[in-house]
Design an enzyme around this catalytic site. Sequence first.
Site, PDB file in Angstrom:
ATOM      1  N   GLU A 118      -1.002  -1.287 -10.469  1.00 30.81           N
ATOM      2  CA  GLU A 118      -2.236  -1.259 -11.014  1.00 30.81           C
ATOM      3  C   GLU A 118      -2.431  -2.410 -12.018  1.00 30.81           C
ATOM      4  O   GLU A 118      -3.209  -2.291 -12.983  1.00 30.81           O
ATOM      5  CB  GLU A 118      -2.660   0.189 -11.660  1.00 30.81           C
ATOM      6  CG  GLU A 118      -2.012   1.396 -11.031  1.00 30.81           C
ATOM      7  CD  GLU A 118      -2.948   1.583  -9.890  1.00 30.81           C
ATOM      8  OE1 GLU A 118      -4.327   1.015  -9.869  1.00 30.81           O
ATOM      9  OE2 GLU A 118      -2.556   2.166  -8.885  1.00 30.81           O
TER      10      GLU A 118
ATOM     11  N   ILE B 180       0.822  -1.103   0.020  1.00 34.93           N
ATOM     12  CA  ILE B 180      -0.054   0.035  -0.008  1.00 34.93           C
ATOM     13  C   ILE B 180       0.793   1.360  -0.068  1.00 34.93           C
ATOM     14  O   ILE B 180       1.622   1.335   0.885  1.00 34.93           O
ATOM     15  CB  ILE B 180      -1.054   0.180   1.328  1.00 34.93           C
ATOM     16  CG1 ILE B 180      -1.860  -1.185   1.410  1.00 34.93           C
ATOM     17  CG2 ILE B 180      -1.769   1.227   1.129  1.00 34.93           C
ATOM     18  CD1 ILE B 180      -2.518  -1.603  -0.010  1.00 34.93           C
TER      19      ILE B 180
END
Length: 379
Positions: free
Chosen positions: A363, A157
């Site tokens: 992504e 993250i």
Amino acid sequence: MNFELNENQAMIAQMIRDFGAKEITPFRKEWDDAQHFPIEVFKKLGELGLMGVLVPTEYGGSGFGYFEYVTAIVELSKLDPSVGLSMAAHNSLCTGHIMMFGNEGQKKKYLPKLATCEFLGAWGLTEPNTGSDAGNMRTVAVKDGDYYVINGAKNFITHGASGDVAVVIARTGEVGDSHGMTAFVVERGTPGFSAGRKEDKLGMRASETAEMIFEDCRIHKDHILGEVGDGFIQSMKILDGGRISIAALSLGIAEGALEASIQYSKERQQFNQPISKFQGISFKLADMATQVEAAKLLTFKAADLKNKGQKVTLAGAKAKLYASEVCVAVSNEAVQIFGGYGFTKDYPVEKYYRDSKLCTIGEGTSEIQKLVISREILK
């Protein structure tokens, strides 16, 4: 589509160059070596309006569109890809999710602070054992009256340790149910919400990547974004825009590596002439320049569709796939052009080379983009 920079894009590009010459370039090797996350730089970027590029002015943002946003990421990534990555993640993921799916109260509460970087944003979807298999996530949110109790962990993250507010996707239904996940806004300091291990990375070392841990973390239902069960669907829409961000990041790296290679090839002398005079070098530069231009066109096409409010799933995946592969290839050739010097930390191409690889992974990997593209064209 107009291929010339508009007035806002030109202003943003020059502003970033001026800012970067003082606040980024002199320190990027130090940050990279120490894996230091320069939070103070992002506070200053917030003052310049770059941490809320897409946020409407009514919520304290700059109110620009995707052309300006892509330009900002490209210019920051040419200076230091780590800074470009963190700026993009803050804008398109956390801020973008609240902007797209938050109610009016949530927007008024969080967007002004995110737009100025009073709050740094994080976005939690990925988990240690699921990765791209988000439907099988193990972080759960169990309803308890007006609250939800979250238990689990998120990893890889961006700003997982330093983020002031995070959008977190947790399972509220059955495993594998695309309508069984819900998005929550969780503020740092909430009991049961803590940072885990910080990753020691190959590249993008000045962009913080860490775990987020949830242990009986109680979140009021007012912190739900949208409806219960819509978290996964929301996330897929957020990732459509996120792919444009990574394409822009890739484009910035590729342009930076190309510009450094052109300059070096004109200055480096071998056999009494600049190495740019040799076909072995000039042909490399020609290929690199062509690939960069193609990546740029794909990226701005996706940005144009996003500005128009049209579906960007296919265009974003194409841009992300091609631009990310190009930035790796161009960075590789840049190291080759620099020769032995390209393998040292005295020149920037070594860092571009290390940083570039994340673009084919973040992504969604290149393989996932091909899956998305093939599904779209075969419909």
